[in-house]
Write a protein that holds these residues in place. Sequence first.
Motif, PDB file in Angstrom:
ATOM      1  N   TRP A   1       0.843  -1.198   0.000  1.00 30.91           N
ATOM      2  CA  TRP A   1       0.000   0.000   0.000  1.00 30.91           C
ATOM      3  C   TRP A   1       0.880   1.251   0.000  1.00 30.91           C
ATOM      4  CZ3 TRP A   1      -4.879  -0.518  -1.282  1.00 30.91           C
ATOM      5  CH2 TRP A   1      -5.541  -1.726  -1.016  1.00 30.91           C
ATOM      6  N   HIS A   2       1.448   1.532  -1.155  1.00 32.41           N
ATOM      7  CA  HIS A   2       2.489   2.544  -1.298  1.00 32.41           C
ATOM      8  C   HIS A   2       2.089   3.936  -0.820  1.00 32.41           C
ATOM      9  CE1 HIS A   2       3.405  -0.671  -4.185  1.00 32.41           C
ATOM     10  NE2 HIS A   2       4.676  -0.336  -4.048  1.00 32.41           N
ATOM     11  N   LYS A   3       0.867   4.375  -1.130  1.00 32.70           N
ATOM     12  CA  LYS A   3       0.478   5.747  -0.809  1.00 32.70           C
ATOM     13  C   LYS A   3       0.265   5.924   0.695  1.00 32.70           C
ATOM     14  CE  LYS A   3      -1.737   6.480  -5.298  1.00 32.70           C
ATOM     15  NZ  LYS A   3      -2.992   6.818  -6.019  1.00 32.70           N
ATOM     16  N   ALA A   4       0.715   7.063   1.197  1.00 35.96           N
ATOM     17  CA  ALA A   4       0.660   7.316   2.639  1.00 35.96           C
ATOM     18  C   ALA A   4      -0.761   7.217   3.174  1.00 35.96           C
ATOM     19  CB  ALA A   4       1.249   8.694   2.950  1.00 35.96           C
ATOM     20  N   ARG A   5      -1.739   7.661   2.396  1.00 33.73           N
ATOM     21  CA  ARG A   5      -3.112   7.626   2.895  1.00 33.73           C
ATOM     22  C   ARG A   5      -3.671   6.209   2.988  1.00 33.73           C
ATOM     23  NH1 ARG A   5      -3.823   9.544  -2.453  1.00 33.73           N
ATOM     24  NH2 ARG A   5      -5.260   8.297  -3.736  1.00 33.73           N
ATOM     25  N   HIS A   6      -2.953   5.246   2.373  1.00 35.27           N
ATOM     26  CA  HIS A   6      -3.380   3.845   2.412  1.00 35.27           C
ATOM     27  C   HIS A   6      -2.591   3.021   3.429  1.00 35.27           C
ATOM     28  CE1 HIS A   6      -4.991   4.234  -1.973  1.00 35.27           C
ATOM     29  NE2 HIS A   6      -5.863   4.671  -1.078  1.00 35.27           N
ATOM     30  N   HIS A   7      -1.654   3.644   4.143  1.00 35.32           N
ATOM     31  CA  HIS A   7      -0.824   2.880   5.074  1.00 35.32           C
ATOM     32  C   HIS A   7      -1.650   2.178   6.144  1.00 35.32           C
ATOM     33  CE1 HIS A   7       3.249   5.068   4.181  1.00 35.32           C
ATOM     34  NE2 HIS A   7       2.722   4.467   3.124  1.00 35.32           N
TER      35      HIS A   7
ATOM     36  N   ARG B   1      -2.283  -1.522   5.576  1.00 34.78           N
ATOM     37  CA  ARG B   1      -1.225  -2.519   5.670  1.00 34.78           C
ATOM     38  C   ARG B   1      -1.541  -3.516   6.780  1.00 34.78           C
ATOM     39  NH1 ARG B   1       4.017   1.580   5.213  1.00 34.78           N
ATOM     40  NH2 ARG B   1       4.071   1.646   2.924  1.00 34.78           N
TER      41      ARG B   1
ATOM     42  N   TRP C   1       9.939  -4.204  -1.399  1.00 35.88           N
ATOM     43  CA  TRP C   1       9.836  -2.745  -1.419  1.00 35.88           C
ATOM     44  C   TRP C   1      10.502  -2.215  -0.156  1.00 35.88           C
ATOM     45  CZ3 TRP C   1       6.280   1.463   0.262  1.00 35.88           C
ATOM     46  CH2 TRP C   1       6.376   2.577  -0.583  1.00 35.88           C
TER      47      TRP C   1
ATOM     48  N   TYR D   1       8.710  -0.345   2.665  1.00 33.81           N
ATOM     49  CA  TYR D   1       7.845  -1.188   3.489  1.00 33.81           C
ATOM     50  C   TYR D   1       8.668  -1.992   4.481  1.00 33.81           C
ATOM     51  CZ  TYR D   1       3.649  -3.939   4.617  1.00 33.81           C
ATOM     52  OH  TYR D   1       2.582  -4.520   5.270  1.00 33.81           O
TER      53      TYR D   1
END
Length: 240
Positions: free
Chosen positions: A147-153, A156, A182, A185
């Motif tokens: 979940w690369h985007k910060a708002r999706h962390h 995880r 990655w 991560y």
Amino acid sequence: MTDSQETPTADEGEPRQHRAIKSFVMRAGRMTEGQQRGLDQGKPLFVLPLTDAPADFDQVFGRSAPRTLEIGFGMGHSLLEMAAASPELDFIGVEVHRPGVGALLNGVLTQGLKNLRVYDCDAIEVLKQCVADNSLDRLLLFFPDPWHKARHHKRRIVQPAFAELVRSKLKVGGVLHMATDWEPYAEYMLEVMSVAPGYRNQAADGGCVPRPAERPVTKFERRGERLGHGVWDLKFEKVD
């Protein structure tokens, strides 16, 4: 690998109902003939039901043996290889992707493996409901969605609550083994696990461990190596 979306109720004036964070996002996929055979013939034999009480894995496997659980085994290649290479160990895989479950079960049938069972539902529910405390020797989490985007962390799977849940299921001396391709991560997982109570990092320098020989190299990983991508392994041992 997690889903934290929320849905409102049908009536506007009523409180919103929230979905619990899950360890996956459901993906569709076409089934091959072999995958369908795996589901048709293997599911009745090797897929375990989600229960309200911990499963008796000694009864399931017909013996007492060191036990490994893998979350999100994908198409099952690594899990099959590990189970075939270590018939003296028992393995439990958790995956919701039907083609992956079918592929793994087809492999189990083809190779005649007896030491592998599967859950085809949410791994968090499996850990909470089906796995007894202090019962696992290893828990594997290989290449989870970063979940690369910060708002999706927040989606995880590796979070403080997950670390505590896993610790409750591991035996003292049991190991949580994570791997990712990655690096950010890997740094994030290291940050979460370094402050999680009851764990010891097995890396001498407090970082990542050298690539463990027991983790099979996947086709995905070989392709990444050709492209110059790295893989980072983390191992944390339950100490109390």
